[in-house]
Design a protein around this motif. Structure first.
Motif, PDB file in Angstrom:
ATOM      1  N   ASP A  40       0.854  -1.182   0.000  1.00 49.79           N
ATOM      2  CA  ASP A  40       0.000   0.000   0.000  1.00 49.79           C
ATOM      3  C   ASP A  40       0.892   1.235   0.000  1.00 49.79           C
ATOM      4  O   ASP A  40       1.616   1.502   0.955  1.00 49.79           O
ATOM      5  N   LEU A  41       0.866   1.992  -1.112  1.00 50.37           N
ATOM      6  CA  LEU A  41       1.716   3.172  -1.253  1.00 50.37           C
ATOM      7  C   LEU A  41       1.020   4.468  -0.830  1.00 50.37           C
ATOM      8  O   LEU A  41       1.639   5.537  -0.900  1.00 50.37           O
ATOM      9  N   THR A  42      -0.212   4.381  -0.398  1.00 57.54           N
ATOM     10  CA  THR A  42      -1.025   5.578  -0.193  1.00 57.54           C
ATOM     11  C   THR A  42      -0.317   6.642   0.631  1.00 57.54           C
ATOM     12  O   THR A  42      -0.350   7.831   0.302  1.00 57.54           O
ATOM     13  N   TRP A  43       0.334   6.229   1.715  1.00 62.19           N
ATOM     14  CA  TRP A  43       0.980   7.184   2.616  1.00 62.19           C
ATOM     15  C   TRP A  43       2.486   7.223   2.442  1.00 62.19           C
ATOM     16  O   TRP A  43       3.198   7.743   3.298  1.00 62.19           O
ATOM     17  N   ARG A  44       2.979   6.666   1.353  1.00 61.70           N
ATOM     18  CA  ARG A  44       4.419   6.632   1.141  1.00 61.70           C
ATOM     19  C   ARG A  44       4.834   7.438  -0.094  1.00 61.70           C
ATOM     20  O   ARG A  44       5.872   7.189  -0.681  1.00 61.70           O
ATOM     21  N   ILE A  45       3.986   8.387  -0.457  1.00 66.06           N
ATOM     22  CA  ILE A  45       4.285   9.294  -1.555  1.00 66.06           C
ATOM     23  C   ILE A  45       4.430  10.692  -0.987  1.00 66.06           C
ATOM     24  O   ILE A  45       3.607  11.143  -0.192  1.00 66.06           O
ATOM     25  N   SER A  46       5.499  11.366  -1.353  1.00 63.36           N
ATOM     26  CA  SER A  46       5.743  12.729  -0.878  1.00 63.36           C
ATOM     27  C   SER A  46       5.678  13.693  -2.064  1.00 63.36           C
ATOM     28  O   SER A  46       6.352  13.476  -3.073  1.00 63.36           O
ATOM     29  N   PRO A  47       4.874  14.776  -1.995  1.00 60.51           N
ATOM     30  CA  PRO A  47       4.002  15.133  -0.878  1.00 60.51           C
ATOM     31  C   PRO A  47       2.741  14.277  -0.858  1.00 60.51           C
ATOM     32  O   PRO A  47       2.268  13.812  -1.895  1.00 60.51           O
ATOM     33  N   ARG A  48       2.176  14.098   0.343  1.00 62.68           N
ATOM     34  CA  ARG A  48       0.954  13.319   0.470  1.00 62.68           C
ATOM     35  C   ARG A  48      -0.210  14.067  -0.157  1.00 62.68           C
ATOM     36  O   ARG A  48      -0.320  15.273  -0.037  1.00 62.68           O
ATOM     37  N   ASN A  49      -1.086  13.291  -0.825  1.00 62.62           N
ATOM     38  CA  ASN A  49      -2.247  13.893  -1.464  1.00 62.62           C
ATOM     39  C   ASN A  49      -3.185  12.775  -1.886  1.00 62.62           C
ATOM     40  O   ASN A  49      -2.859  11.583  -1.766  1.00 62.62           O
TER      41      ASN A  49
END
Length: 416
Positions: free
Chosen positions: A322-331
């Protein structure tokens, strides 16, 4: 491309990661223009604590004004700038030739590794009449029509120059038909017109000439389907619910989705060239997964649902993450089609801004001794391009380009 670095260090461990920006644009900020797509790169702060996972991906703004359609295996991004078809290649936008018969502009839908692109335009915006187009060597060619007046869209092209898309007659009750287009003046070839197996919504093409598409009859459910030449077949002919495809790679491995239990609950499947079908497991808390692309390594990316349907999953070598919270910036990113062989994909934020979402590249760390770590910054191939050492104790800067790119302390770090 300038490396990016993220590090988390404790007294006993050191993990350092690095990535490359898509262009010299600033992640999370407006990009350049089609004429000058790159602006000066600036460092962006990123706070990282001991109890938060390090980012796995960076979202890098695409050039300002460029509207992407999909991403190709080699990282090229077809799309448009204003009313003109364009290709983004590593942050440099190239405008394609214009067609005087296109009243509301052109769009590039796909481009092969040789630079030949295909797409479509509106011939009559009020009636919805569309023309399939081929872009090559600075020129544009109309690919002919099977129906007149009609709707024709060239959607995919392989490195052999084979072109597929959809076409139908204007104001017909039938859904669009799977269509092969030709650049030699030959009339387009419509497949499966007699039995509805050729009604197509999405079309994807491998370098071997095999194709995958979503069979979309005018009445009835959608079916995931594949074909070669004149042969067409549904993957789940006796299915309950709906299914569809989201891509095929050059090994003829197909990725798609199938409804499970309810209309808005989808499973992702991978079909091997031999015909075996595997359904991917869902990470904890994920209730639905719809793929958006597959690359030649067999990796898959897609959209996932839990409480909301704005999550992102990534599959590689048997594991689903699950990459949902591992992308910067979060969106809340909505994904477009495709996944490059480097693992890059395209997302759009709720405001309609488009981003290249690219993986952080590893920065190898070695020689931990007496509170000192030597870090190696690798290029894509060959020997490390630079090395440096730093002491874990009083926070110190880690310099690779004459500036402090990395601030290190015990348990907490700041990046860039």
């Amino acid at each position: 491309m300038r490396p990016r670095y993220v590090a988390f260090l404790s007294v006993l461990t050191a993990v350092v990661v690095a990535g490359c920006s898509h262009s010299s644009l600033i992640p999370g900020s407006p990009g350049g223009t089609a004429g000058n797509p790159a602006t000066a790169y600036q460092r962006t702060p990123l706070m990282q604590s001991a109890n938060v996972a390090a980012p796995a991906y960076y979202a890098v703004a695409l050039p300002n004004g460029f509207v992407p359609f999909a991403i190709m295996k080699d990282g090229q991004i077809p799309g448009a700038v204003g009313n003109q078809a364009a290709i983004d290649n590593n942050g440099i936008v190239t405008l394609l030739a214009s067609d005087p018969n296109c009243v509301s502009g052109t769009t590039a839908a796909a481009v092969n590794t040789l630079g030949q692109a295909v797409g479509f335009c509106f011939k009559n915006a009020r009636r919805g009449e569309r023309i399939a187009l081929d872009f090559a060597n600075g020129t544009v060619r109309e690919l002919g029509d099977r129906f007149r007046p009609g709707i024709a869209e060239a959607l995919t092209i392989n490195d052999a120059g084979e072109i597929y898309g959809t076409s139908t007659c204007l104001n017909c009750s039938a859904a669009p038909f799977l269509t092969e287009f030709f650049t030699n003046g030959q009339r387009p070839r419509v497949l499966g017109e007699s039995n509805s197996t050729g009604n197509a919504e999405n079309v994807f093409l491998s370098n071997t000439g095999h194709f995958a598409y979503t069979n979309f009859p005018f009445a009835g459910p959608e079916f995931a389907a594949i074909g070669y030449g004149w042969g067409l077949s549904r993957l789940f002919p006796n299915q309950v619910g709906n299914s569809g495809v989201s891509g095929i790679n050059d090994h003829d491995t197909t990725v798609g989705w199938k409804s499970a239990g309810s209309f808005n609950h989808f499973q992702t499947f991978i079909r091997s060239p031999g015909g075996g079908i595997t359904f991917l497991p869902s990470p904890l808390g994920i209730t639905s997964m719809t793929p958006t692309g597959i690359n030649n390594a067999g990796q898959v990316v897609g959209q996932s649902c839990s409480a909301r349907c704005d999550g992102i999953f990534f599959y590689s070598s048997g594991d689903v993450v699950d990459l949902t919270w591992r992308i910067s910036p979060r969106n809340s990113y909505t994904l477009l089609g495709g996944l490059s062989d480097s693992g890059d994909f395209i997302g759009q934020d709720p405001q309609g801004n488009s981003y290249l979402i690219e993986p952080v590249k590893p920065l190898f760390v070695a020689n931990y001794f007496a509170n000192t770590v030597t870090a190696y910054v690798p290029p894509y191939t060959g020997s490390p391009i630079s090395t440096t050492s730093f002491y874990i104790g009083n926070p110190q800067g880690l310099a690779f380009d004459g500036k402090r790119d990395l601030f290190v302390s015990n348990g907490v770090n700041s990046d860039i």
